[in-house]
Design a protein around this motif. Structure first.
Motif, PDB file in Angstrom:
ATOM      1  N   LYS A  13       0.823  -1.213   0.000  1.00  0.00           N
ATOM      2  CA  LYS A  13       0.000   0.000   0.000  1.00  0.00           C
ATOM      3  C   LYS A  13       0.859   1.265   0.000  1.00  0.00           C
ATOM      4  O   LYS A  13       0.493   2.262  -0.624  1.00  0.00           O
ATOM      5  CB  LYS A  13      -0.949  -0.005   1.202  1.00  0.00           C
ATOM      6  CG  LYS A  13      -2.117  -0.947   1.014  1.00  0.00           C
ATOM      7  CD  LYS A  13      -2.900  -1.215   2.274  1.00  0.00           C
ATOM      8  CE  LYS A  13      -3.576  -0.053   2.885  1.00  0.00           C
ATOM      9  NZ  LYS A  13      -4.438  -0.409   4.035  1.00  0.00           N
ATOM     10  N   LYS A  14       1.998   1.231   0.667  1.00  0.00           N
ATOM     11  CA  LYS A  14       2.878   2.401   0.735  1.00  0.00           C
ATOM     12  C   LYS A  14       3.458   2.772  -0.635  1.00  0.00           C
ATOM     13  O   LYS A  14       3.882   3.900  -0.838  1.00  0.00           O
ATOM     14  CB  LYS A  14       4.036   2.156   1.705  1.00  0.00           C
ATOM     15  CG  LYS A  14       3.643   2.170   3.150  1.00  0.00           C
ATOM     16  CD  LYS A  14       4.852   1.898   4.026  1.00  0.00           C
ATOM     17  CE  LYS A  14       4.455   1.713   5.477  1.00  0.00           C
ATOM     18  NZ  LYS A  14       5.605   1.306   6.297  1.00  0.00           N
ATOM     19  N   GLY A  15       3.488   1.835  -1.569  1.00  0.00           N
ATOM     20  CA  GLY A  15       4.074   2.069  -2.880  1.00  0.00           C
ATOM     21  C   GLY A  15       3.224   2.900  -3.823  1.00  0.00           C
ATOM     22  O   GLY A  15       3.674   3.280  -4.894  1.00  0.00           O
ATOM     23  N   PHE A  16       1.988   3.201  -3.446  1.00  0.00           N
ATOM     24  CA  PHE A  16       1.092   3.975  -4.308  1.00  0.00           C
ATOM     25  C   PHE A  16       1.231   5.465  -4.028  1.00  0.00           C
ATOM     26  O   PHE A  16       1.213   5.884  -2.873  1.00  0.00           O
ATOM     27  CB  PHE A  16      -0.367   3.574  -4.078  1.00  0.00           C
ATOM     28  CG  PHE A  16      -0.715   2.205  -4.580  1.00  0.00           C
ATOM     29  CD1 PHE A  16      -1.079   2.006  -5.902  1.00  0.00           C
ATOM     30  CD2 PHE A  16      -0.679   1.111  -3.730  1.00  0.00           C
ATOM     31  CE1 PHE A  16      -1.411   0.739  -6.365  1.00  0.00           C
ATOM     32  CE2 PHE A  16      -1.013  -0.159  -4.178  1.00  0.00           C
ATOM     33  CZ  PHE A  16      -1.377  -0.345  -5.504  1.00  0.00           C
ATOM     34  N   SER A  17       1.368   6.241  -5.095  1.00  0.00           N
ATOM     35  CA  SER A  17       1.402   7.694  -4.926  1.00  0.00           C
ATOM     36  C   SER A  17       0.458   8.407  -5.897  1.00  0.00           C
ATOM     37  O   SER A  17       0.181   9.581  -5.720  1.00  0.00           O
ATOM     38  CB  SER A  17       2.825   8.231  -5.094  1.00  0.00           C
ATOM     39  OG  SER A  17       3.305   7.944  -6.384  1.00  0.00           O
ATOM     40  N   PHE A  18      -0.044   7.710  -6.899  1.00  0.00           N
ATOM     41  CA  PHE A  18      -0.922   8.313  -7.908  1.00  0.00           C
ATOM     42  C   PHE A  18      -2.321   7.729  -7.755  1.00  0.00           C
ATOM     43  O   PHE A  18      -2.480   6.513  -7.629  1.00  0.00           O
ATOM     44  CB  PHE A  18      -0.393   8.026  -9.317  1.00  0.00           C
ATOM     45  CG  PHE A  18      -1.205   8.671 -10.404  1.00  0.00           C
ATOM     46  CD1 PHE A  18      -0.894   9.939 -10.859  1.00  0.00           C
ATOM     47  CD2 PHE A  18      -2.307   8.016 -10.955  1.00  0.00           C
ATOM     48  CE1 PHE A  18      -1.652  10.552 -11.846  1.00  0.00           C
ATOM     49  CE2 PHE A  18      -3.069   8.611 -11.942  1.00  0.00           C
ATOM     50  CZ  PHE A  18      -2.739   9.889 -12.392  1.00  0.00           C
ATOM     51  N   SER A  19      -3.339   8.594  -7.772  1.00  0.00           N
ATOM     52  CA  SER A  19      -4.720   8.105  -7.715  1.00  0.00           C
ATOM     53  C   SER A  19      -5.645   9.029  -8.483  1.00  0.00           C
ATOM     54  O   SER A  19      -5.308  10.185  -8.764  1.00  0.00           O
ATOM     55  CB  SER A  19      -5.198   7.986  -6.266  1.00  0.00           C
ATOM     56  OG  SER A  19      -5.366   9.258  -5.686  1.00  0.00           O
ATOM     57  N   HIS A  54       0.035  10.894 -17.183  1.00  0.00           N
ATOM     58  CA  HIS A  54       0.903  11.572 -16.208  1.00  0.00           C
ATOM     59  C   HIS A  54       2.379  11.270 -16.488  1.00  0.00           C
ATOM     60  O   HIS A  54       3.230  12.133 -16.353  1.00  0.00           O
ATOM     61  CB  HIS A  54       0.505  11.122 -14.796  1.00  0.00           C
ATOM     62  CG  HIS A  54       1.391  11.596 -13.710  1.00  0.00           C
ATOM     63  ND1 HIS A  54       1.382  12.888 -13.244  1.00  0.00           N
ATOM     64  CD2 HIS A  54       2.329  10.934 -12.985  1.00  0.00           C
ATOM     65  CE1 HIS A  54       2.275  13.003 -12.273  1.00  0.00           C
ATOM     66  NE2 HIS A  54       2.868  11.843 -12.107  1.00  0.00           N
ATOM     67  N   ASN A  90     -11.136   6.324  -4.297  1.00  0.00           N
ATOM     68  CA  ASN A  90      -9.881   6.705  -4.934  1.00  0.00           C
ATOM     69  C   ASN A  90      -9.294   5.424  -5.501  1.00  0.00           C
ATOM     70  O   ASN A  90      -9.160   4.427  -4.787  1.00  0.00           O
ATOM     71  CB  ASN A  90      -8.902   7.337  -3.940  1.00  0.00           C
ATOM     72  CG  ASN A  90      -9.209   8.796  -3.726  1.00  0.00           C
ATOM     73  OD1 ASN A  90      -9.474   9.520  -4.677  1.00  0.00           O
ATOM     74  ND2 ASN A  90      -9.177   9.227  -2.486  1.00  0.00           N
ATOM     75  N   TYR A  92      -6.060   3.903  -6.887  1.00  0.00           N
ATOM     76  CA  TYR A  92      -4.611   4.082  -6.917  1.00  0.00           C
ATOM     77  C   TYR A  92      -4.013   3.148  -7.958  1.00  0.00           C
ATOM     78  O   TYR A  92      -4.516   2.041  -8.175  1.00  0.00           O
ATOM     79  CB  TYR A  92      -4.004   3.771  -5.547  1.00  0.00           C
ATOM     80  CG  TYR A  92      -4.372   4.767  -4.487  1.00  0.00           C
ATOM     81  CD1 TYR A  92      -3.548   5.856  -4.223  1.00  0.00           C
ATOM     82  CD2 TYR A  92      -5.548   4.627  -3.762  1.00  0.00           C
ATOM     83  CE1 TYR A  92      -3.895   6.787  -3.251  1.00  0.00           C
ATOM     84  CE2 TYR A  92      -5.893   5.553  -2.788  1.00  0.00           C
ATOM     85  CZ  TYR A  92      -5.060   6.630  -2.539  1.00  0.00           C
ATOM     86  OH  TYR A  92      -5.398   7.546  -1.582  1.00  0.00           O
ATOM     87  N   LYS A  94      -0.016   1.906  -9.693  1.00  0.00           N
ATOM     88  CA  LYS A  94       1.449   1.976  -9.675  1.00  0.00           C
ATOM     89  C   LYS A  94       2.015   0.895 -10.579  1.00  0.00           C
ATOM     90  O   LYS A  94       1.348  -0.092 -10.892  1.00  0.00           O
ATOM     91  CB  LYS A  94       2.000   1.788  -8.261  1.00  0.00           C
ATOM     92  CG  LYS A  94       1.813   0.379  -7.703  1.00  0.00           C
ATOM     93  CD  LYS A  94       2.447   0.238  -6.331  1.00  0.00           C
ATOM     94  CE  LYS A  94       2.222  -1.154  -5.759  1.00  0.00           C
ATOM     95  NZ  LYS A  94       2.914  -1.333  -4.474  1.00  0.00           N
ATOM     96  N   GLU A 114     -11.136   5.294   4.125  1.00  0.00           N
ATOM     97  CA  GLU A 114      -9.815   4.667   3.985  1.00  0.00           C
ATOM     98  C   GLU A 114      -9.872   3.148   4.140  1.00  0.00           C
ATOM     99  O   GLU A 114      -8.908   2.518   4.581  1.00  0.00           O
ATOM    100  CB  GLU A 114      -8.799   5.275   4.964  1.00  0.00           C
ATOM    101  CG  GLU A 114      -8.463   6.725   4.672  1.00  0.00           C
ATOM    102  CD  GLU A 114      -7.774   6.920   3.316  1.00  0.00           C
ATOM    103  OE1 GLU A 114      -6.813   6.201   3.020  1.00  0.00           O
ATOM    104  OE2 GLU A 114      -8.226   7.806   2.559  1.00  0.00           O
TER     105      GLU A 114
END
Length: 147
Positions: A13-19, A54, A90, A92, A94, A114
């Motif tokens: 889960k920490k590896g996602f930055s784009f949503s 992106h 949302n 996400y 990656k 969340e």
């Protein structure tokens, strides 16, 4: 529930930055008011395209004179929690791994509380639109995905 492509849920889960945000439309629900099981694949497509835009990939692929196109080779969705009409999510996305001409892309859908609703993964392959054969990533493309 943990899927086979996720070895450590918290690290994954920490590896996602784009949503991208989506809201479940009435037409995407069944007679019980919850989201139809085919809809996440559509959400994955939307998130994937926005993510690839992106990264600067879609512009080149969308030109009619480009020999390269992205093709979905496989797609998978794992359902964790029911989702209902008008729920806001949302989605996400990656890149999990890079092949010679492919990308293994992972997805995560979270609601406003969340809570994880569904996860997924899929492979896209850059292919020649005429021959149907894969095309290796060039240096510029690799730099974009590795960044």
């Amino acid at each position: 529930m943990q899927s086979s492509y996720i070895s450590n849920m918290e690290e994954w889960k920490k590896g996602f930055s784009f949503s991208v945000p989506v809201q479940v439309r009435f037409s995407e629900t069944d007679m019980f008011g919850h989201m139809n099981n085919t809809v996440p694949i559509t959400y994955f497509e939307y998130a994937r395209i926005e993510f690839l835009k992106h990264l600067g990939f879609m512009g080149k692929w969308m030109h009619g004179d480009s020999e390269a196109i992205p093709v979905v080779a496989d797609i998978q969705c794992d359902y964790v929690k029911q989702v209902y009409f008008e729920e806001q999510l949302n989605i996400y996305v990656k890149i999990e791994s890079i092949g010679n001409s492919s990308l293994d892309i992972h997805y995560l859908a979270m609601n406003k509380k969340e809570e994880m609703c569904f996860t997924g993964r899929g492979t896209i392959v850059q292919m020649n639109r005429v021959t149907g054969k894969s095309i290796r990533w060039n240096e510029s493309q690799l730099e974009r995905v590795e960044a």
